[in-house]
Structure formats: structure tokens, C-alpha cells
Design an enzyme around this catalytic site. Structure first.
Site, PDB file in Angstrom:
ATOM      1  N   CYS A  83       0.862  -1.181   0.000  1.00  0.00           N
ATOM      2  CA  CYS A  83       0.000   0.000   0.000  1.00  0.00           C
ATOM      3  C   CYS A  83       0.899   1.231   0.000  1.00  0.00           C
ATOM      4  O   CYS A  83       2.110   1.141   0.204  1.00  0.00           O
ATOM      5  CB  CYS A  83      -0.927  -0.009   1.214  1.00  0.00           C
ATOM      6  SG  CYS A  83      -2.314   1.172   1.080  1.00  0.00           S
ATOM      7  N   CYS A 133      -0.194   4.201   1.800  1.00  0.00           N
ATOM      8  CA  CYS A 133      -0.624   5.154   2.829  1.00  0.00           C
ATOM      9  C   CYS A 133       0.450   5.451   3.863  1.00  0.00           C
ATOM     10  O   CYS A 133       0.518   6.579   4.377  1.00  0.00           O
ATOM     11  CB  CYS A 133      -1.906   4.672   3.502  1.00  0.00           C
ATOM     12  SG  CYS A 133      -1.753   3.131   4.432  1.00  0.00           S
ATOM     13  N   CYS A 147      -4.123   6.153   0.285  1.00  0.00           N
ATOM     14  CA  CYS A 147      -3.589   4.908  -0.270  1.00  0.00           C
ATOM     15  C   CYS A 147      -3.281   4.993  -1.760  1.00  0.00           C
ATOM     16  O   CYS A 147      -2.958   3.975  -2.380  1.00  0.00           O
ATOM     17  CB  CYS A 147      -4.576   3.765  -0.020  1.00  0.00           C
ATOM     18  SG  CYS A 147      -4.920   3.480   1.726  1.00  0.00           S
ATOM     19  N   LYS A 195     -12.389  -5.193   2.448  1.00  0.00           N
ATOM     20  CA  LYS A 195     -11.870  -4.283   3.475  1.00  0.00           C
ATOM     21  C   LYS A 195     -12.834  -3.114   3.635  1.00  0.00           C
ATOM     22  O   LYS A 195     -13.038  -2.330   2.711  1.00  0.00           O
ATOM     23  CB  LYS A 195     -10.479  -3.778   3.097  1.00  0.00           C
ATOM     24  CG  LYS A 195      -9.869  -2.847   4.139  1.00  0.00           C
ATOM     25  CD  LYS A 195      -8.475  -2.416   3.722  1.00  0.00           C
ATOM     26  CE  LYS A 195      -7.850  -1.481   4.741  1.00  0.00           C
ATOM     27  NZ  LYS A 195      -6.487  -1.047   4.335  1.00  0.00           N
ATOM     28  N   ARG A 200     -11.346   7.572   3.921  1.00  0.00           N
ATOM     29  CA  ARG A 200     -11.099   6.550   2.901  1.00  0.00           C
ATOM     30  C   ARG A 200     -12.389   5.889   2.428  1.00  0.00           C
ATOM     31  O   ARG A 200     -12.370   4.794   1.865  1.00  0.00           O
ATOM     32  CB  ARG A 200     -10.122   5.506   3.460  1.00  0.00           C
ATOM     33  CG  ARG A 200      -8.756   6.106   3.768  1.00  0.00           C
ATOM     34  CD  ARG A 200      -7.749   5.062   4.184  1.00  0.00           C
ATOM     35  NE  ARG A 200      -6.435   5.692   4.305  1.00  0.00           N
ATOM     36  CZ  ARG A 200      -5.630   5.578   5.344  1.00  0.00           C
ATOM     37  NH1 ARG A 200      -5.986   4.836   6.381  1.00  0.00           N
ATOM     38  NH2 ARG A 200      -4.470   6.181   5.369  1.00  0.00           N
ATOM     39  N   LYS A 228     -11.559  -7.836   6.439  1.00  0.00           N
ATOM     40  CA  LYS A 228     -11.043  -6.914   7.444  1.00  0.00           C
ATOM     41  C   LYS A 228     -12.079  -5.824   7.685  1.00  0.00           C
ATOM     42  O   LYS A 228     -12.563  -5.237   6.718  1.00  0.00           O
ATOM     43  CB  LYS A 228      -9.731  -6.300   6.951  1.00  0.00           C
ATOM     44  CG  LYS A 228      -9.065  -5.339   7.914  1.00  0.00           C
ATOM     45  CD  LYS A 228      -7.780  -4.765   7.317  1.00  0.00           C
ATOM     46  CE  LYS A 228      -7.111  -3.813   8.294  1.00  0.00           C
ATOM     47  NZ  LYS A 228      -5.890  -3.185   7.727  1.00  0.00           N
ATOM     48  N   SER A 274      -6.564  -3.362  14.839  1.00  0.00           N
ATOM     49  CA  SER A 274      -6.041  -2.626  15.990  1.00  0.00           C
ATOM     50  C   SER A 274      -7.119  -2.256  17.004  1.00  0.00           C
ATOM     51  O   SER A 274      -6.895  -2.354  18.214  1.00  0.00           O
ATOM     52  CB  SER A 274      -5.329  -1.367  15.509  1.00  0.00           C
ATOM     53  OG  SER A 274      -6.218  -0.518  14.787  1.00  0.00           O
TER      54      SER A 274
END
Length: 326
Positions: free
Chosen positions: A123, A125, A133, A198, A220, A251, A277
Site C-alpha cells: 500500500c 498510505c 492509499c 476491506k 477513505r 477486514k 487494531s
């Protein structure tokens, strides 16, 4: 009088040994992928704890080698690398520089542990000054002009020795562009683990600190998926498979177990899930307040991923779980 013809499920729960004997799903070291954040720095001692992710660190190359070495000793089979360059620019050049930080980390790990599966997050980002990204024009992320740069990044990672590349950008057509570039450069056996499904999730918050990749404007949502959507997930997965993806990833994890199950039931390809996270940090915060049994919750959550149909689990708890399994 108690009837004798009712179901006695407790017969197979009578002891730990009995429960393990009939257990339907199990988490093993082969299922786990540990994410690491590696920083481009001349300070070999650099090891900075991520404040929103207790127990996780930004690491220099030397400190990365130490951490990975400890995990390998506990049974680590695979890891995925995220890079934090010393300098960023508007085209994310560090992502596809042969001397970029992730490429250096790949070489280091593969030279030290040839059998360790080293995956590179593909990626821009973490490398762009604007934190998005892809290439940006008039504060809009450009799709097609970004594809060539993602392909260059994947080739640079493969050239450095990455066992697998994992495009996480969600640009349309990026798997096809990466597959074509890898094949043209002779990396026909380098698999692609696509972040196929995602979502534009609020669960990514702590990652922004960890990877220093917060967007400098906007969000995003124009390229990552809308969280309420289900059918769209199947369209994205089909597209990535047709373009050459070898593994499909969903994800985030826990809030999207229905999507994991749908992908598993629809496709025969391996399925990965990312316990992101925010999921990690919530468990950590609750455990630090003695509200939950941390490892009990962790193991239960991982069992849930397996039960939903995941073959691979990317989780920041990998190192802790390996100690439990060992």
C-alpha cells in the site's frame, strides 16, 4: 420421574481431556500471522510502544530482528510487515524503493530465518505525505494512476525476498495490475493475499498511530467498503479472484464474521481475517481494568474466526497466543 430419552450433551463436556477430544475447531501456530511495524531510523535501539496499542511497538531493524527471533523461538510461522519511512512524499516513493524500509526488513528476516513466511503489506498510505492509499488530485484519490505504483511496490517487495504480497489499498483493478507486474518480472510463484473485503471501519483508529498513516484530509470511504454492505463484499471477492488473488482477506474481523462465513461458503480459496487494531485495543483496555480475562477472551475470539471459516488469522495477539500454545 426423570425421562431418560433427552439429549445429554454434558457427557462430552465432563473433563478437559474429553472436551479437547471432541473439539470441532482449534487454533494452531500455523493459523497465525503477526503484524510488525518497522521504522526507518539510524537508532538501532529504537523501540517505541504504541500508546493506543499496549504491548505493540514501532521497531528499528535491529529491534525487529530481536522481537521476531523471540517469536520464532515460540513457534512463529508467518509475519506481515508495515513500514514507516524516514521521509514521505506525495507519491509514496518509499513503498517501491528497493532500499525502502520494508524491503530492508524483508531481506533481514529472510536472511536470518529462510523458512519464516514474510508477507509485505502492499500500500502507499504509510509512505505518502497526505496519508491516502493512492495518488491524489484535487483532494480525490486517483484509481488508475495508482495501480502502476502499487505494482512497482509489489515487485520491489518480491525482489527483496517477500514470500507473499498483500495489497490493502482497495483500488479497483490492483490485483490484476500486481499479478501482471509480478509475472512479467519472473515472480510467477509469489502469491497475492488480497485485502479483498476491506471495510471503511472505525476499528482502525489505533493503526493510524502505529503506522503514522492518518489521512491529512477527508477519509477513505470512497475506496474502502461501506460497513452495512454484504452483497458488495461478494462482488469484490469475485473480482479479486478473477484478477489473480490466491488468498482472500476480510477486514476487520469480529464485527464481520458473517462476511467471513459467506466468503468461506462461496469460495474454495484460503480465507484470511484480520483482527484489527481497534479489536486488539478494546480487549487490552478491558483487561487492564480487570473487566475480562484477557487470554480467555483472545482465545475465544480466535476460535470464533476459525468457526466462521477463516484459515488464517492476522492478529496482534499472535506472540501471546504462541506462548499459550507452546
Amino acid at each position: 420421574m426423570i425421562p431418560s430419552d433427552f439429549f445429554r450433551g454434558r457427557r462430552l463436556r465432563s473433563s478437559l481431556a474429553m472436551r479437547e477430544l471432541v473439539r470441532e475447531n482449534a487454533v494452531t501456530a500455523n493459523d497465525l500471522i503477526m503484524p510488525y511495524f518497522v521504522v526507518e531510523t539510524d537508532d538501532d535501539s529504537f523501540k517505541k510502544e504504541i500508546s493506543s496499542m499496549p504491548g505493540q511497538y514501532q521497531l528499528s531493524l535491529k529491534q525487529l530482528k530481536i522481537k521476531v527471533g523471540e517469536a520464532v523461538a515460540d513457534g512463529l510461522k508467518a509475519c506481515i510487515l508495515f513500514g514507516i519511512p524516514a521521509e514521505k512524499d506525495d507519491v509514496g516513493s518509499g513503498a517501491y524503493d528497493d532500499k525502502g524500509i520494508v524491503q530492508k526488513a524483508i531481506r533481514l528476516l529472510k536472511d536470518t530465518w529462510p523458512e519464516l513466511v514474510v508477507i509485505a503489506d502492499t500500500c502507499l498510505c504509510e509512505y505518502t505525505s497526505h496519508g491516502h492509499c493512492g495518488l491524489v488530485k484535487n483532494e480525490y484519490v486517483q484509481n488508475d494512476p495508482t495501480l502502476n505504483l502499487l505494482a512497482k511496490a509489489a515487485v520491489a517487495q518480491a525482489r527483496a525476498g517477500a514470500d507473499m504480497v498483500a495489497p490493502s489499498d482497495m483500488m479497483d483493478g490492483r490485483v490484476a495490475a500486481i499479478r501482471a507486474a509480478l509475472d512479467e518480472e519472473g515472480f510467477i510463484n509469489t502469491p497475492i493475499m488480497s485485502y479483498a473485503v476491506k471495510y471503511a471501519s472505525a476499528f482502525y483508529g489505533p493503526f493510524r498511530e502505529a503506522a503514522e498513516s492518518a489521512p491529512q484530509f477527508g477519509d477513505r470511504k470512497t475506496y474502502q467498503m461501506d460497513p452495512p454492505n454484504v452483497r458488495e463484499a461478494m462482488r469484490e471477492a469475485v473480482a479479486d479472484l478473477e484478477e489473480g488473488a490466491d488468498i482472500l482477506m476480510v477486514k476487520p474481523g469480529q464485527p464481520y464474521l458473517d462476511i467471513v462465513r459467506m466468503v468461506r461458503d462461496t469460495f474454495d480459496t484460503p480465507v484470511a481475517v484480520y483482527q484489527v487494531s481497534g479489536e486488539y485495543s478494546m480487549i487490552k483496555a478491558a483487561a487492564q481494568n480487570d473487566w475480562i480475562d484477557e487470554m480467555g477472551v483472545v482465545m475465544e475470539s480466535l476460535a470464533g474466526f476459525k468457526r466462521a471459516g477463516a484459515d488464517l488469522i492476522l492478529t496482534y495477539f499472535t506472540e501471546d497466543v504462541l506462548k499459550v500454545l507452546k
